[in-house]
Write an enzyme that holds these catalytic residues in place. Sequence first.
Site, PDB file in Angstrom:
ATOM      1  N   GLU A 280       0.854  -1.192   0.000  1.00 54.65           N
ATOM      2  CA  GLU A 280       0.000   0.000   0.000  1.00 54.65           C
ATOM      3  C   GLU A 280       0.887   1.238   0.000  1.00 54.65           C
TER       4      GLU A 280
ATOM      5  N   GLY B 241      -6.672   0.367   3.917  1.00 56.72           N
ATOM      6  CA  GLY B 241      -8.123   0.559   3.793  1.00 56.72           C
ATOM      7  C   GLY B 241      -8.556   1.251   2.513  1.00 56.72           C
TER       8      GLY B 241
ATOM      9  N   CYS C 199     -12.114   3.617   0.285  1.00 56.72           N
ATOM     10  CA  CYS C 199     -13.339   3.395   1.053  1.00 56.72           C
ATOM     11  C   CYS C 199     -13.185   3.804   2.523  1.00 56.72           C
TER      12      CYS C 199
ATOM     13  N   THR D  44      -5.678  -1.642  -7.301  1.00 59.89           N
ATOM     14  CA  THR D  44      -5.184  -0.269  -7.119  1.00 59.89           C
ATOM     15  C   THR D  44      -6.287   0.787  -7.172  1.00 59.89           C
TER      16      THR D  44
ATOM     17  N   GLY E 271     -24.816  15.057 -10.510  1.00 56.76           N
ATOM     18  CA  GLY E 271     -25.867  14.650  -9.564  1.00 56.76           C
ATOM     19  C   GLY E 271     -25.879  13.148  -9.372  1.00 56.76           C
TER      20      GLY E 271
ATOM     21  N   GLY F  90     -17.699  11.354 -11.444  1.00 52.77           N
ATOM     22  CA  GLY F  90     -17.246   9.969 -11.602  1.00 52.77           C
ATOM     23  C   GLY F  90     -15.797   9.807 -11.167  1.00 52.77           C
TER      24      GLY F  90
ATOM     25  N   ASP G 152     -12.316  -1.318  -8.305  1.00 51.44           N
ATOM     26  CA  ASP G 152     -12.544  -0.127  -9.136  1.00 51.44           C
ATOM     27  C   ASP G 152     -11.636  -0.060 -10.359  1.00 51.44           C
TER      28      ASP G 152
ATOM     29  N   MET H 147     -18.376   0.751  -9.362  1.00 50.33           N
ATOM     30  CA  MET H 147     -17.290   1.134  -8.439  1.00 50.33           C
ATOM     31  C   MET H 147     -17.856   1.129  -7.025  1.00 50.33           C
TER      32      MET H 147
ATOM     33  N   HIS I 246     -43.800  -6.479  12.716  1.00 50.43           N
ATOM     34  CA  HIS I 246     -44.565  -5.236  12.736  1.00 50.43           C
ATOM     35  C   HIS I 246     -44.280  -4.490  14.041  1.00 50.43           C
TER      36      HIS I 246
HETATM   37  P1  FAD Z   1      -9.503   1.519  -3.402  1.00 51.06           P
HETATM   38  O1  FAD Z   1     -10.338   1.541  -2.212  1.00 51.06           O
HETATM   39  O2  FAD Z   1      -9.434   2.750  -4.237  1.00 51.06           O
HETATM   40  O3  FAD Z   1      -8.047   1.122  -2.907  1.00 51.06           O
HETATM   41  C1  FAD Z   1      -6.949   1.103  -3.753  1.00 51.06           C
HETATM   42  C2  FAD Z   1      -5.701   1.253  -2.922  1.00 51.06           C
HETATM   43  O4  FAD Z   1      -4.571   0.964  -3.732  1.00 51.06           O
HETATM   44  C3  FAD Z   1      -5.483   2.675  -2.397  1.00 51.06           C
HETATM   45  O5  FAD Z   1      -5.222   2.654  -1.026  1.00 51.06           O
HETATM   46  C4  FAD Z   1      -4.234   3.156  -3.155  1.00 51.06           C
HETATM   47  O6  FAD Z   1      -3.417   4.022  -2.398  1.00 51.06           O
HETATM   48  C5  FAD Z   1      -3.521   1.847  -3.412  1.00 51.06           C
HETATM   49  N1  FAD Z   1      -2.613   1.876  -4.556  1.00 51.06           N
HETATM   50  C6  FAD Z   1      -2.875   2.308  -5.815  1.00 51.06           C
HETATM   51  N2  FAD Z   1      -1.821   2.097  -6.615  1.00 51.06           N
HETATM   52  C7  FAD Z   1      -0.866   1.521  -5.839  1.00 51.06           C
HETATM   53  C8  FAD Z   1       0.448   1.052  -6.089  1.00 51.06           C
HETATM   54  N3  FAD Z   1       0.983   1.092  -7.317  1.00 51.06           N
HETATM   55  N4  FAD Z   1       1.157   0.554  -5.050  1.00 51.06           N
HETATM   56  C9  FAD Z   1       0.616   0.481  -3.802  1.00 51.06           C
HETATM   57  N5  FAD Z   1      -0.627   0.893  -3.521  1.00 51.06           N
HETATM   58  C10 FAD Z   1      -1.358   1.394  -4.522  1.00 51.06           C
HETATM   59  N6  FAD Z   1     -18.711   2.396  -2.167  1.00 51.06           N
HETATM   60  C11 FAD Z   1     -19.664   1.708  -1.517  1.00 51.06           C
HETATM   61  O7  FAD Z   1     -19.872   0.522  -1.790  1.00 51.06           O
HETATM   62  N7  FAD Z   1     -20.414   2.294  -0.534  1.00 51.06           N
HETATM   63  C12 FAD Z   1     -20.246   3.590  -0.194  1.00 51.06           C
HETATM   64  O8  FAD Z   1     -20.931   4.090   0.696  1.00 51.06           O
HETATM   65  C13 FAD Z   1     -19.250   4.342  -0.864  1.00 51.06           C
HETATM   66  N8  FAD Z   1     -19.048   5.634  -0.553  1.00 51.06           N
HETATM   67  C14 FAD Z   1     -18.054   6.322  -1.179  1.00 51.06           C
HETATM   68  C15 FAD Z   1     -17.882   7.661  -0.859  1.00 51.06           C
HETATM   69  C16 FAD Z   1     -16.904   8.411  -1.483  1.00 51.06           C
HETATM   70  C17 FAD Z   1     -16.714   9.856  -1.108  1.00 51.06           C
HETATM   71  C18 FAD Z   1     -16.059   7.775  -2.446  1.00 51.06           C
HETATM   72  C19 FAD Z   1     -14.956   8.551  -3.104  1.00 51.06           C
HETATM   73  C20 FAD Z   1     -16.235   6.460  -2.790  1.00 51.06           C
HETATM   74  C21 FAD Z   1     -17.247   5.715  -2.167  1.00 51.06           C
HETATM   75  N9  FAD Z   1     -17.488   4.383  -2.496  1.00 51.06           N
HETATM   76  C22 FAD Z   1     -18.480   3.692  -1.859  1.00 51.06           C
HETATM   77  C23 FAD Z   1     -16.704   3.681  -3.517  1.00 51.06           C
HETATM   78  C24 FAD Z   1     -15.626   2.807  -2.845  1.00 51.06           C
HETATM   79  O9  FAD Z   1     -14.808   3.632  -2.050  1.00 51.06           O
HETATM   80  C25 FAD Z   1     -14.804   2.091  -3.882  1.00 51.06           C
HETATM   81  O10 FAD Z   1     -15.649   1.372  -4.759  1.00 51.06           O
HETATM   82  C26 FAD Z   1     -13.841   1.114  -3.222  1.00 51.06           C
HETATM   83  O11 FAD Z   1     -12.976   1.788  -2.352  1.00 51.06           O
HETATM   84  C27 FAD Z   1     -13.019   0.376  -4.277  1.00 51.06           C
HETATM   85  O12 FAD Z   1     -12.162  -0.506  -3.629  1.00 51.06           O
HETATM   86  P2  FAD Z   1     -10.788  -0.965  -4.303  1.00 51.06           P
HETATM   87  O13 FAD Z   1     -10.189  -1.922  -3.334  1.00 51.06           O
HETATM   88  O14 FAD Z   1     -11.011  -1.393  -5.682  1.00 51.06           O
HETATM   89  O15 FAD Z   1      -9.873   0.353  -4.405  1.00 51.06           O
HETATM   90  P1  NAD Z   2     -21.449   8.864 -10.427  1.00 51.08           P
HETATM   91  O1  NAD Z   2     -21.148   8.136 -11.668  1.00 51.08           O
HETATM   92  O2  NAD Z   2     -22.312   8.265  -9.399  1.00 51.08           O
HETATM   93  O3  NAD Z   2     -22.125  10.265 -10.771  1.00 51.08           O
HETATM   94  C1  NAD Z   2     -21.550  11.169 -11.649  1.00 51.08           C
HETATM   95  C2  NAD Z   2     -22.651  12.058 -12.160  1.00 51.08           C
HETATM   96  O4  NAD Z   2     -22.053  13.122 -12.872  1.00 51.08           O
HETATM   97  C3  NAD Z   2     -23.605  11.341 -13.117  1.00 51.08           C
HETATM   98  O5  NAD Z   2     -24.929  11.616 -12.749  1.00 51.08           O
HETATM   99  C4  NAD Z   2     -23.240  11.923 -14.465  1.00 51.08           C
HETATM  100  O6  NAD Z   2     -24.332  11.956 -15.364  1.00 51.08           O
HETATM  101  C5  NAD Z   2     -22.785  13.312 -14.052  1.00 51.08           C
HETATM  102  N1  NAD Z   2     -21.895  13.957 -15.011  1.00 51.08           N
HETATM  103  C6  NAD Z   2     -20.916  13.383 -15.742  1.00 51.08           C
HETATM  104  N2  NAD Z   2     -20.311  14.321 -16.509  1.00 51.08           N
HETATM  105  C7  NAD Z   2     -20.921  15.501 -16.238  1.00 51.08           C
HETATM  106  C8  NAD Z   2     -20.770  16.822 -16.708  1.00 51.08           C
HETATM  107  N3  NAD Z   2     -19.852  17.121 -17.627  1.00 51.08           N
HETATM  108  N4  NAD Z   2     -21.554  17.794 -16.197  1.00 51.08           N
HETATM  109  C9  NAD Z   2     -22.505  17.497 -15.260  1.00 51.08           C
HETATM  110  N5  NAD Z   2     -22.709  16.247 -14.794  1.00 51.08           N
HETATM  111  C10 NAD Z   2     -21.926  15.269 -15.270  1.00 51.08           C
HETATM  112  O7  NAD Z   2     -20.019   9.291  -9.846  1.00 51.08           O
HETATM  113  P2  NAD Z   2     -19.628   9.938  -8.452  1.00 51.08           P
HETATM  114  O8  NAD Z   2     -20.826  10.461  -7.750  1.00 51.08           O
HETATM  115  O9  NAD Z   2     -18.492  10.849  -8.745  1.00 51.08           O
HETATM  116  O10 NAD Z   2     -19.076   8.690  -7.669  1.00 51.08           O
HETATM  117  C11 NAD Z   2     -17.959   7.946  -8.183  1.00 51.08           C
HETATM  118  C12 NAD Z   2     -18.091   6.493  -7.861  1.00 51.08           C
HETATM  119  O11 NAD Z   2     -17.994   6.279  -6.473  1.00 51.08           O
HETATM  120  C13 NAD Z   2     -19.413   5.936  -8.323  1.00 51.08           C
HETATM  121  O12 NAD Z   2     -19.156   4.913  -9.249  1.00 51.08           O
HETATM  122  C14 NAD Z   2     -20.065   5.376  -7.123  1.00 51.08           C
HETATM  123  O13 NAD Z   2     -20.525   4.080  -7.336  1.00 51.08           O
HETATM  124  C15 NAD Z   2     -18.985   5.379  -6.046  1.00 51.08           C
HETATM  125  N6  NAD Z   2     -19.633   5.850  -4.827  1.00 51.08           N
HETATM  126  C16 NAD Z   2     -20.559   5.024  -4.236  1.00 51.08           C
HETATM  127  C17 NAD Z   2     -21.237   5.456  -3.120  1.00 51.08           C
HETATM  128  C18 NAD Z   2     -22.251   4.565  -2.522  1.00 51.08           C
HETATM  129  O14 NAD Z   2     -22.250   3.375  -2.821  1.00 51.08           O
HETATM  130  N7  NAD Z   2     -23.124   5.060  -1.663  1.00 51.08           N
HETATM  131  C19 NAD Z   2     -20.999   6.713  -2.589  1.00 51.08           C
HETATM  132  C20 NAD Z   2     -20.069   7.518  -3.217  1.00 51.08           C
HETATM  133  C21 NAD Z   2     -19.392   7.069  -4.333  1.00 51.08           C
END
Ligand code: FAD
Ligand code: NAD
Length: 466
Positions: free
Chosen positions: A33, A39, A42, A143, A181, A271, A312, A318, A444
């Site tokens: 890492e 972690g 996430c 990653t 949105g 995104g 991801d 994702m 209920h």
């Molecule tokens: P990541 O969690 O991105 O982990 C990748 C790790 O790899 C990172 O720690 C990075 O530093 C490390 N890394 C990268 N390249 C290298 C390298 N070359 N060498 C060593 N380490 C490296 N998903 C949900 O299901 N529920 C949610 O409520 C939710 N909320 C979210 C809220 C926000 C604000 C964001 C941004 C995302 C949210 N997500 C949520 C999405 C979720 O965080 C991701 O889908 C998830 O973390 C993906 O897991 P991953 O293991 O693929 O990668």
């Molecule tokens: P998202 O794909 O959920 O939403 C991006 C939004 O931006 C879409 O509605 C899209 O139509 C819009 N968009 C794209 N280009 C645009 C533009 N040029 N102008 C205006 N709107 C535009 O992506 P996010 O909200 O950035 O989240 C990223 C990823 O993280 C998602 O894939 C999501 O699954 C994950 N995530 C998950 C949770 C959860 O599970 N509760 C919470 C946060 C993030």
Amino acid sequence: MNSYDVAVIGSGPGGYVAAIRCAQLGMKTAIIEKYSTLGGTCLNVGCIPSKALLDSSHHYEDAIKHFEEHGIDIPGDIKVNLKQMIARKQSVVDQTTGGIDFLMKKNKIDVYEGLGSFKDATHIIIAEKETTEIEAKNTIIATGSKPSTLPFIEIDKERVITSTEALKLTEIPKHLIVIGGGVIGLELGQVYKRLGAEVSVIEYMDRIVPTMDAGVSKELNKVLKKQKFKMNPSHKVKSVERKGDEVIVKADNKKGEEVTFTGDYCLVSVGRRPYTDGLNAEAAGVKLNDRGQVEVNEHLQTSAPNIYAIGDVIKGAMLAHKAEEEGVFVAETLAGQKPHIDYNLIPGVVYTWPEVAAVGKTEDQLKDAGVDYKVGQFPMRALGRSRASMDLDGFVKVLADKTTDEILGVHMVGARAADMIAEAVVAMEYRASAEDISRMSHAHPTFTEAIKEAALAATDDRALHI
Ligand code: FAD
Ligand code: NAD
């Protein structure tokens, strides 16, 4: 040089779960890492911190808007202490990432801190203060992803920000402009809306959360507008400019007219992009596709046969729980087992309040596939449980095959939908019919009664309480 059966690059929910499962199955395992805490996105800057702030801001909103009606009088002003709110969030993150350290030790997984980079298909160089090289028979790339942006936007991390900065602001924005949105925009938008910010959401598509069921997206839009969100669907952003403490966003609306938004912060949430920077994937013979994702086959194996990829950084939703399932899948594949993931049954959740949750097909997907389906829908407001807690918004919708009655999709907006969707996942994993659900006893008063009622409505249009 240390040698391993498996090296996992990245410690997010995909990577650390893969490492644990590999260790459980008897493989000598390393995890690499680049950050000092485990972690991934996430735990550090994603799921966990955003939910911590959603919970804190929800408490504040309840205190200022609902306590009085519940008969709770609080003398004096109720104020937000943002510094404390952010500090509590950080302590939740620290406890959670600390838990992963414990799990790595418990499972005897070697942890390497530093950027992992392929030398070839069986050797990884880890660059930190010193350079270390390890040998691995198999490697799992986990990653993850980073926020993406639009080509003309400069993220200055102060006023024009991504989710990472939005989780640690030092002041409550007066006017937060949210570009996108989707899930992040609405969840973090709601945090600051509750704390007093004006929030304008600019969405390119004609509706928010455009990949979800259209009915759900419409209901959420209605509820958020009631909460005074300013929604701007069908707007194409063309410039974002920072002028001192102001951010000016220009977009074209549906009619092609230019609309100007002026705020003090702009959250760019359009995104996320797969992250492979510094990985040197080519050296191992690992191919990326034209979207920058690591290409994998049905076994999640890359173009290099001893290297797999999950989460991801590959195709698909994702989501943390999708990454976790894939981590287990690859570990079990390496152990010679034949695991399976049903991607259709990975639930999606938006943690706004009311929450939104879904599993299976949307109505549009069923229409496009020419499936003959029926709909049962039940409003949350008809439940005693909803009235008791004053959570009246939303509905549960069950989509079932018209001929066989098999449940094909469940979509809901409402209090605790994030937890309720598990019932639908279990039912659909066992290929339950709407009638199956409608004949099962639901405690209920609970919010889950809405699932039973929607199933009754789908079975024979015989919901009991509407
Ligand atoms: P990541 O969690 O991105 O982990 C990748 C790790 O790899 C990172 O720690 C990075 O530093 C490390 N890394 C990268 N390249 C290298 C390298 N070359 N060498 C060593 N380490 C490296 N998903 C949900 O299901 N529920 C949610 O409520 C939710 N909320 C979210 C809220 C926000 C604000 C964001 C941004 C995302 C949210 N997500 C949520 C999405 C979720 O965080 C991701 O889908 C998830 O973390 C993906 O897991 P991953 O293991 O693929 O990668
Ligand atoms: P998202 O794909 O959920 O939403 C991006 C939004 O931006 C879409 O509605 C899209 O139509 C819009 N968009 C794209 N280009 C645009 C533009 N040029 N102008 C205006 N709107 C535009 O992506 P996010 O909200 O950035 O989240 C990223 C990823 O993280 C998602 O894939 C999501 O699954 C994950 N995530 C998950 C949770 C959860 O599970 N509760 C919470 C946060 C993030």
